[in-house]
Design a protein around this motif. Structure first.
Motif, PDB file in Angstrom:
ATOM      1  N   SER A  80      14.485  18.268 -97.146  1.00 44.08           N
ATOM      2  CA  SER A  80      15.935  18.082 -97.076  1.00 44.08           C
ATOM      3  C   SER A  80      16.420  18.188 -95.640  1.00 44.08           C
ATOM      4  N   SER A  94      15.648  14.825 -94.089  1.00 40.31           N
ATOM      5  CA  SER A  94      16.584  13.833 -94.604  1.00 40.31           C
ATOM      6  C   SER A  94      17.956  14.001 -93.972  1.00 40.31           C
ATOM      7  N   SER A 120      19.862  11.285 -91.640  1.00 42.35           N
ATOM      8  CA  SER A 120      21.216  10.829 -91.968  1.00 42.35           C
ATOM      9  C   SER A 120      22.190  11.081 -90.821  1.00 42.35           C
ATOM     10  N   GLU A 142      13.832   7.226 -93.993  1.00 45.46           N
ATOM     11  CA  GLU A 142      13.519   8.048 -95.173  1.00 45.46           C
ATOM     12  C   GLU A 142      12.270   7.532 -95.874  1.00 45.46           C
TER      13      GLU A 142
END
Length: 181
Positions: free
Chosen positions: A18, A21, A25, A48
């Motif tokens: 996470s 990610s 982002s 990703e």
């Protein structure tokens, strides 16, 4: 006891995933604000997907390295695609010459990307950016040469756009890293 160990490892992996990610982002968001050529959705999706194949990066430096490697992998794939197209007998002589030029351009791009990796690892960010720019230009040159003959369509338009975008992402991340370095 083994179950507890596996559970801890699972949560550490989930946390790392996470974080990677989130880094992707946020970095794509920042980069797309500063570069009109960079498409946020493409950036996130590409990186990703790549982070599923290798450990996700934990910082911007790792993200730069991953993006350059992804670009290089795509360039290697382009050389293979072009090599196959050059054997296709349906192309006229002009298209075959263009494909040969594209093959040479993408081969040069692989060398440029290798040089970009070396420069980046040694923190020579300007040289890394110059090599990435040269690689990016090769995809544009490949696409544009087909337009020199009226009615000639490039069989590589989609692939050239992807390679261009991947280079733009790497360049944008290098610039971001340069600002934070």
């Amino acid at each position: 006891m083994k179950f507890a160990s596996y559970l801890v490892i699972f949560f550490l992996f989930l946390f790392q995933s996470s974080n990677g990610s989130n880094l992707i982002s946020q970095s794509c968001k920042e980069a797309s604000k500063n570069d009109p050529n960079l498409r946020y959705d493409f950036c996130v999706a590409s990186l990703e997907d790549e982070s599923k194949l290798q450990p996700p990066p934990s910082n911007l430096e790792g993200l730069v390295g991953m993006s350059i490697q992804l670009t290089k992998s795509n360039g290697t794939n382009m050389v293979s695609i072009i090599s196959k197209l050059m054997k296709d007998k349906t192309f006229d002589q002009y298209a075959k010459v263009c494909l040969r030029d594209c093959f040479d351009l993408y081969s040069d791009s692989l060398s440029d990307l290798d040089d970009a990796v070396v420069a980046f690892k040694s923190k020579d960010l300007d040289t890394a950016a110059i090599n990435l720019s040269a690689s990016l230009d090769n995809s544009v040159t490949c696409e544009d040469q087909f337009k020199d003959k009226k009615g000639e369509a490039s069989p590589l338009t989609k692939e050239n756009r992807v390679f261009f975008q991947l280079n733009v992402i790497s360049l944008a991340f290098i610039q971001m890293f340069h600002q934070h370095y």
